[in-house]
Design an enzyme around this catalytic site. Structure first.
Site, short mmCIF file in Angstrom:
data_model
loop_
_atom_site.label_atom_id
_atom_site.label_comp_id
_atom_site.label_asym_id
_atom_site.label_seq_id
_atom_site.Cartn_x
_atom_site.Cartn_y
_atom_site.Cartn_z
N VAL A 55 3.78 -6.08 10.67
CA VAL A 55 2.50 -6.88 10.23
C VAL A 55 2.95 -8.54 10.69
CG1 VAL A 55 0.78 -7.61 8.80
CG2 VAL A 55 1.86 -5.63 8.52
N HIS B 171 8.88 -8.98 0.81
CA HIS B 171 8.81 -7.80 0.26
C HIS B 171 9.75 -7.92 -1.03
CE1 HIS B 171 7.61 -4.88 3.27
NE2 HIS B 171 8.22 -5.90 4.24
N HIS C 23 5.69 -12.02 5.66
CA HIS C 23 5.54 -11.52 4.07
C HIS C 23 7.17 -11.10 3.63
CE1 HIS C 23 5.14 -8.35 7.49
NE2 HIS C 23 5.91 -7.50 6.43
N ILE D 281 0.67 -1.33 0.03
CA ILE D 281 0.08 -0.17 -0.02
C ILE D 281 0.87 1.12 0.14
CG2 ILE D 281 -0.22 0.47 2.70
CD1 ILE D 281 -3.50 0.51 2.20
#
Ligand code: 5GP
Length: 125
Positions: free
Chosen positions: A106, A112, A110, A40
């Site tokens: 978070v 990146h 994840h 985002i």
């Protein structure tokens, strides 16, 4: 706020909600093991987040608890996302932040994926 990488998995985290479709995201890739969507707040021309479908807090949690199938599936998905975006040549960068020193915010693993531009030094000094 960076997270504690040893915390238990919180199924109300934002990426869990994205996986369940409760928060919108643009699907860039999906298979049995992984889901990829744009960050985002992109830090490069291309900034994609690739997450495993399983409930893992961090790379540490994933590497310790995930099955060999999940690990292979996730790693292959990250490579597939890079190829899908034609990044192999001229190259790209992967990053996984873990815990507070890593700056992880978070608490769902994840990776990146940055690309489409020269990415500069590995770590800001
Ligand atoms: P971390 O610091 O945990 O490695 O990175 C978390 C990343 O998630 C940040 O780059 C941030 O911009 C991104 N992010 C946080 N909330 C959302 C969201 O709701 N949707 C998307 N697409 N990305 C998010």
């Amino acid at each position: 706020m960076p997270i504690d990488a040893t915390q238990p998995y919180d199924d109300q985290n934002i990426f869990a909600k994205i996986l369940r479709g409760e928060i919108p995201s643009t699907k860039l890739y999906e298979d049995e093991w992984a889901y990829a969507f744009p960050d985002i707040n992109p830090q490069a021309e291309l900034h994609v987040l690739v997450i495993p479908k399983g409930a893992y807090v961090s790379w540490d949690d994933f590497s310790a608890r995930a099955s060999d199938e999940e690990i292979a599936g996730f790693i292959r998905a990250v490579g597939a996302v890079a190829r899908q975006h034609d990044l192999v040549e001229p190259g790209y960068r992967l990053l996984a932040n873990i815990g507070s020193h890593g700056g992880q915010e978070v608490p769902h693993l994840h990776v990146h994926l940055f690309g489409k531009q020269p990415l500069g030094p590995m770590i800001a000094r």
